[in-house]
Structures are given as structure tokens and as C-alpha cells.
Design a protein around this motif. Structure first.
Motif, PDB file in Angstrom:
ATOM      1  N   LEU A 165       0.823  -1.213   0.000  1.00  0.00           N
ATOM      2  CA  LEU A 165       0.000   0.000   0.000  1.00  0.00           C
ATOM      3  C   LEU A 165       0.853   1.257   0.000  1.00  0.00           C
ATOM      4  O   LEU A 165       0.531   2.249  -0.673  1.00  0.00           O
ATOM      5  N   VAL A 166       1.958   1.243   0.767  1.00  0.00           N
ATOM      6  CA  VAL A 166       2.879   2.391   0.744  1.00  0.00           C
ATOM      7  C   VAL A 166       3.422   2.577  -0.670  1.00  0.00           C
ATOM      8  O   VAL A 166       3.467   3.697  -1.197  1.00  0.00           O
ATOM      9  N   ALA A 167       3.850   1.477  -1.294  1.00  0.00           N
ATOM     10  CA  ALA A 167       4.403   1.546  -2.650  1.00  0.00           C
ATOM     11  C   ALA A 167       3.374   2.064  -3.642  1.00  0.00           C
ATOM     12  O   ALA A 167       3.692   2.885  -4.515  1.00  0.00           O
ATOM     13  N   GLN A 168       2.135   1.604  -3.527  1.00  0.00           N
ATOM     14  CA  GLN A 168       1.088   2.048  -4.443  1.00  0.00           C
ATOM     15  C   GLN A 168       0.812   3.534  -4.292  1.00  0.00           C
ATOM     16  O   GLN A 168       0.640   4.258  -5.285  1.00  0.00           O
ATOM     17  N   ALA A 169       0.768   4.011  -3.042  1.00  0.00           N
ATOM     18  CA  ALA A 169       0.522   5.434  -2.814  1.00  0.00           C
ATOM     19  C   ALA A 169       1.671   6.281  -3.360  1.00  0.00           C
ATOM     20  O   ALA A 169       1.457   7.325  -3.985  1.00  0.00           O
ATOM     21  N   LEU A 170       2.911   5.826  -3.143  1.00  0.00           N
ATOM     22  CA  LEU A 170       4.074   6.561  -3.635  1.00  0.00           C
ATOM     23  C   LEU A 170       4.093   6.586  -5.159  1.00  0.00           C
ATOM     24  O   LEU A 170       4.379   7.617  -5.771  1.00  0.00           O
ATOM     25  N   SER A 171       3.798   5.450  -5.772  1.00  0.00           N
ATOM     26  CA  SER A 171       3.789   5.382  -7.234  1.00  0.00           C
ATOM     27  C   SER A 171       2.715   6.294  -7.818  1.00  0.00           C
ATOM     28  O   SER A 171       2.947   6.982  -8.818  1.00  0.00           O
ATOM     29  N   SER A 172       1.532   6.301  -7.200  1.00  0.00           N
ATOM     30  CA  SER A 172       0.456   7.182  -7.671  1.00  0.00           C
ATOM     31  C   SER A 172       0.838   8.647  -7.547  1.00  0.00           C
ATOM     32  O   SER A 172       0.364   9.489  -8.315  1.00  0.00           O
ATOM     33  N   ASP A 173       1.723   8.937  -6.583  1.00  0.00           N
ATOM     34  CA  ASP A 173       2.175  10.314  -6.369  1.00  0.00           C
ATOM     35  C   ASP A 173       3.415  10.646  -7.189  1.00  0.00           C
ATOM     36  O   ASP A 173       4.023  11.700  -7.002  1.00  0.00           O
ATOM     37  N   GLY A 174       3.844   9.720  -8.070  1.00  0.00           N
ATOM     38  CA  GLY A 174       5.003   9.961  -8.922  1.00  0.00           C
ATOM     39  C   GLY A 174       6.337   9.704  -8.258  1.00  0.00           C
ATOM     40  O   GLY A 174       7.383   9.960  -8.849  1.00  0.00           O
ATOM     41  N   LYS A 175       6.342   9.137  -7.046  1.00  0.00           N
ATOM     42  CA  LYS A 175       7.583   8.882  -6.312  1.00  0.00           C
ATOM     43  C   LYS A 175       7.971   7.413  -6.515  1.00  0.00           C
ATOM     44  O   LYS A 175       7.946   6.600  -5.591  1.00  0.00           O
ATOM     45  N   ARG A 176       8.375   7.078  -7.738  1.00  0.00           N
ATOM     46  CA  ARG A 176       8.525   5.679  -8.107  1.00  0.00           C
ATOM     47  C   ARG A 176       9.794   5.041  -7.551  1.00  0.00           C
ATOM     48  O   ARG A 176       9.817   3.829  -7.313  1.00  0.00           O
ATOM     49  N   THR A 177      10.841   5.824  -7.350  1.00  0.00           N
ATOM     50  CA  THR A 177      12.058   5.244  -6.780  1.00  0.00           C
ATOM     51  C   THR A 177      11.807   4.781  -5.349  1.00  0.00           C
ATOM     52  O   THR A 177      12.201   3.674  -4.965  1.00  0.00           O
ATOM     53  N   ARG A 178      11.144   5.606  -4.554  1.00  0.00           N
ATOM     54  CA  ARG A 178      10.780   5.198  -3.195  1.00  0.00           C
ATOM     55  C   ARG A 178       9.798   4.041  -3.225  1.00  0.00           C
ATOM     56  O   ARG A 178       9.844   3.145  -2.372  1.00  0.00           O
ATOM     57  N   ALA A 179       8.912   4.032  -4.209  1.00  0.00           N
ATOM     58  CA  ALA A 179       7.969   2.920  -4.335  1.00  0.00           C
ATOM     59  C   ALA A 179       8.718   1.609  -4.560  1.00  0.00           C
ATOM     60  O   ALA A 179       8.354   0.561  -3.992  1.00  0.00           O
ATOM     61  N   GLN A 180       9.770   1.640  -5.353  1.00  0.00           N
ATOM     62  CA  GLN A 180      10.547   0.435  -5.601  1.00  0.00           C
ATOM     63  C   GLN A 180      11.209  -0.065  -4.319  1.00  0.00           C
ATOM     64  O   GLN A 180      11.304  -1.270  -4.089  1.00  0.00           O
TER      65      GLN A 180
END
Length: 477
Positions: free
Chosen positions: A108-123
Motif C-alpha cells: 500500500l505504501v508503494a502504491q501510494a508513492l507510485s500514484s504520487d510519482g515517487k517511483r524510486t521510493r515505491a521500488q
């Protein structure tokens, strides 16, 4: 029809509990279990506002309810509030007790970060999900999501570390003596004089410590093309072994006894660093059976903390799949260097290779390249031919992936200060890499690489033997 009926039913069940929560009657009672079930039903039915209200009610009862935080995160993300969805998922992670809860919270953290354009942190959070995955199927889901986010992330960064015992950190000679400066001794001996090599000219052993960062930013992409900005930083230094240190100290003591200044050599005198900035371009063929690639970099190298040479290098390559198992590649490279502590050089290379997946799923690679270098210093000019091959064992051996490589080259220098006939070097090297797939930490596997090489030259100074053991990590996805 059945889908819409089920959706409406789920919504109705959730709404019934939602109404009970909102009812003013003091006699209305609902258990946390029922409320949690109603919140999940609301999410499934797409009633995100309703699910959010129920999750808030659960958290009013118990603010450490991990499931309620995660329901709240899902609802907020569906409603378009990625920032609050991330905060809720982080709270779910903080209060999670089981691996399954932690896994869900990390996703869920990764999905929220990815939706917010923060894909490196999502990874990074998807690697965390992979680490706590309760089953192999959960781990596979995290890997799949990681690759999905990675493909859409304009930033791609690779970080590597080197911890490598090395038998020859200074590229020193394996010989004790060598013919040196034949022209100086030509009046007395046309072949020069066989001189004893100093400790600093012979191979010094030690421990190599290094790190490298390679990063690219994809600033433009279409279905078939990609444009990248490239950045690279690398640094390696050495710690001399006790044997090499003792040899150098003995040499310095002898120089002092003869009235000379000691050389005072340490491992850091061979420290080498590189900084580069560049551009990369890729273009797929229309039939997707190959790729054209161009990279160009400018950079600066450093030796022992001081500028060594500046460089401009470029490579143009074309790959082509002859069939589903055979890939061909052709490359042309240019490397121009302007020396601050070395002579200027200009190098050009042409290479081709074929890689093939065999019927037993093993992999085979064969390649050949030719190169030439010109310079303001005639002793640095050479022509070279190189052959190389590699073999990958497709099936892991006791959970370990094995790859072997073999390379040989012949380099011819027209001129050398140490021999009238110039200089000829023949080198052969081999390596074997083992990736321990059964050992997994955040999606990384340890990798051990053993390499050995020997160079036979007509000049003893350039007879070189080297054995190295590199311990590092590689990404599983």
C-alpha cells in the motif's frame, strides 16, 4: 448483470453497517469485526467514502488497528489523496504484527508513492514487501509490481560495491628482472641490459575497496525510442598486504642507505576515480527484433586524488534477433583522452558478437573485437585483436547460478623504449561467477567472482599475472 448485482449487494451490506454506525440511537451496537467486514465490503463495492468513514470509526475505538489503517489507505488512494494514503499505509506498517500484515502495508505504501510519482521510493517499499512476503506467491506479486513500477520510473540507479582481494593492484611485473632502455645502453649492448626491477615495479598484492553509482534519467520516451541523461561515479582504493608493505619498506630503507629519497608508497597511491556525464539514445526496430543504441559520455579520471585525464567517448551499437534464441550485436566505439598526468590518446574499436540460448536453457556468447590506439607518445600506440566467450548454466546448481568466461587478446606496439623490435603482449584471462539465489535479502543475492589472467610479453616488465576474488551483490529483479 451478475457482476452489477453482486456490486450492489456488497454496497448494500456495507451501507447497512454504515447506517448503524451513523445512527443516533444509544441502543445501536456493532462489533469491530462486523465493522471491519463492512469496511472491506464497501471497498469491494467501490464505496470509498463509506469505507473511509468505517475505517475512521474503527480507529476511534483503537488507533493501533493495522487493518483499519490499511483500509483507510486504500480508500484515500482511490479518492485521489496519495499523500494521506501513504501516511495511513505507513501507520499500518508501524502497527502490523504478522508478515502478511506487513506485506500488505508495504504494498500500500508503494502504491501510494507510485500514484504520487515517487517511483524510486515505491521500488524500495516493494523490495521491503518482497522481504516480508509470507509465501512465494506473495513474493512473486511484489516482484511483478516492482518491474511494473521500474518500467515507468524515469530514474534508474545501479549501485555496486567492491570487496576484492587482488594479487596485483598496481599492474606490476611477475618477473624479478627485465631488459630496460635498450637505446640508452645501445652503444654497449644493442639488446639493452637486464636490470633488477624495484619492489614498486613488481606486482603488489592487497585488498581492493570500491563503489560505483550509475544512474540515468529518461527525459523522453515513445513506443520505440528513449532518450536518457546518464551519470556515473566510481572510486576504488587499496590496502596493501603485509608482504607488499614489507617489500616496499625494505626498498625505502635501501634507498635511504644509498642517500636517495624514499618512495613511501601506500595503497592509496593507486586509488582511481571517475566522474562522467552523458547522453543515451535507443530505438527499437519496427518489428521489435533489434535495437539501435548510441551513448556518449564526457568525464574526468583521478589517480591518487589528482586529475589524471579527461575523456570523451562514444559507442554506436545495433542488435538483431536472428530468431527467438539467437541475438547478434555490432558496435563501434571511440575514446578520446586528454592527459593531465598522462599522454593524450585516441582509441577506436569495432566489435561483433553472438549470444544464443541453447536447447537445455544454457546460454552461450562468442565475440571478437579489433582496436587501435594512437598517441603523442609513440610507445602508447598499438593495434589489438580480442576474442571472448561466455557460458551460462541455465539450471541452478544447488541453488547457485553459474557463469564462466574466457578471453584472449594480442596487442602489438610498434615502438617501445625497452626493445628495438617494439612490444608484443599476449593475454589470456578466465573468470567464474556464482550467484547464490537461495540467499535473498530485499531482492538481492550475493555474488562471488573469481578471476585470473596472465600476460606474456617480449619485455619482462610487462609479464603480468593477476588473481582476484570479488564479493558483491546482484539484484534478483
Amino acid at each position: 448483470m451478475a457482476f452489477h448485482l453482486r456490486k450492489h449487494l456488497l454496497y448494500a451490506l456495507g451501507f447497512a453497517v454504515f447506517a448503524a454506525v451513523q445512527a443516533p440511537s444509544a441502543e445501536t451496537r456493532i462489533s469491530p469485526v462486523e465493522m471491519e467486514k463492512a469496511a472491506k465490503l464497501s471497498l469491494a463495492a467501490g464505496a470509498d467514502v463509506q469505507a473511509l468513514t468505517l475505517a475512521d470509526a474503527l480507529l476511534t475505538r483503537n488507533d493501533q488497528d493495522a487493518t483499519a489503517h490499511m483500509i483507510r489507505s486504500r480508500a484515500l488512494r482511490n479518492l485521489g489523496d496519495s499523500g494521506k494514503a501513504e501516511a495511513a499505509a505507513l501507520s499500518g506498517w508501524q502497527h502490523a504484527r504478522s508478515d502478511e500484515e506487513k506485506y500488505t502495508a508495504a504494498l500500500l505504501v508503494a502504491q501510494a508513492l507510485s500514484s504520487d510519482g515517487k517511483r524510486t521510493r515505491a521500488q524500495l517499499w516493494l523490495r521491503r514487501a518482497h522481504q516480508v512476503a509470507p509465501t512465494p506467491a506473495h513474493a512473486a506479486r511484489a516482484t511483478q509490481d516492482f518491474k511494473y513500477v521500474q518500467r515507468r520510473n524515469p530514474w534508474n540507479t545501479h549501485l555496486s560495491f567492491t570487496f576484492a582481494p587482488n594479487s596485483n593492484i598496481n599492474n606490476g611485473s611477475a618477473r624479478d628482472t627485465s631488459a630496460l632502455y635498450y637505446k640508452f645502453f645501445e652503444p654497449f649492448n644493442p639488446d639493452g641490459i637486464e636490470a633488477t626491477l624495484s619492489a614498486a615495479s613488481k606486482a603488489l598484492s592487497g585488498l581492493e575497496l570500491g563503489t560505483e553509482v550509475q544512474s540515468r534519467y529518461r527525459f523522453k520516451q515513445t513506443e520505440r525510442t528513449a532518450h536518457d541523461l546518464r551519470l556515473g561515479l566510481s572510486y576504488r582504493s587499496y590496502i596493501l598486504s603485509n608482504g607488499s608493505r614489507n617489500d616496499l619498506e625494505a626498498q625505502d630503507a635501501e634507498r635511504i642507505a644509498n642517500g636517495d629519497v624514499p618512495l613511501d608508497i601506500s595503497g592509496s597511491d593507486y586509488a582511481y576515480g571517475t566522474v562522467r556525464l552523458g547522453y543515451g539514445y535507443k530505438r527499437l526496430r519496427e518489428d521489435h527484433r533489434g535495437e539501435f543504441a548510441l551513448v556518449a559520455d564526457i568525464g574526468q579520471t583521478f589517480l591518487a586524488g589528482e586529475r589524471y585525464n579527461s575523456f570523451l567517448r562514444a559507442n554506436v551499437g545495433q542488435s538483431f534477433y536472428a530468431n527467438q534464441t539467437t541475438k547478434l550485436r555490432f558496435d563501434f566505439g571511440v575514446d578520446l583522452r586528454q592527459g593531465q598526468r598522462s599522454a593524450d590518446t585516441q582509441s577506436f574499436s569495432l566489435s561483433t558478437g553472438v549470444s544464443k540460448q541453447l536447447a537445455n536453457n544454457d546460454g552461450l556468447f562468442l565475440g571478437v573485437s579489433v582496436a587501435t590506439q594512437s598517441s603523442e607518445s609513440a610507445s602508447l600506440e598499438y593495434n589489438e585483436i580480442q576474442l571472448r566467450g561466455g557460458y551460462v548454466i541455465g539450471k541452478p546448481v544447488m541453488g547457485t547460478s553459474i557463469q564462466v568466461g574466457l578471453e584472449t587478446s594480442f596487442r602489438d606496439y610498434d615502438m617501445s623504449p625497452h626493445a628495438a623490435a617494439g612490444r608484443s603482449d599476449f593475454e589470456i584471462s578466465a573468470d567464474i561467477s556464482a550467484t547464490f539465489q537461495q540467499i535473498d535479502y530485499y531482492g538481492f543475492h550475493p555474488i562471488v567472482r573469481l578471476s585470473a589472467s596472465t600476460t606474456n610479453s617480449n619485455i619482462g616488465l610487462y609479464d603480468i599475472n593477476r588473481v582476484g576474488l570479488n564479493i558483491g551483490i546482484s539484484s534478483a529483479f
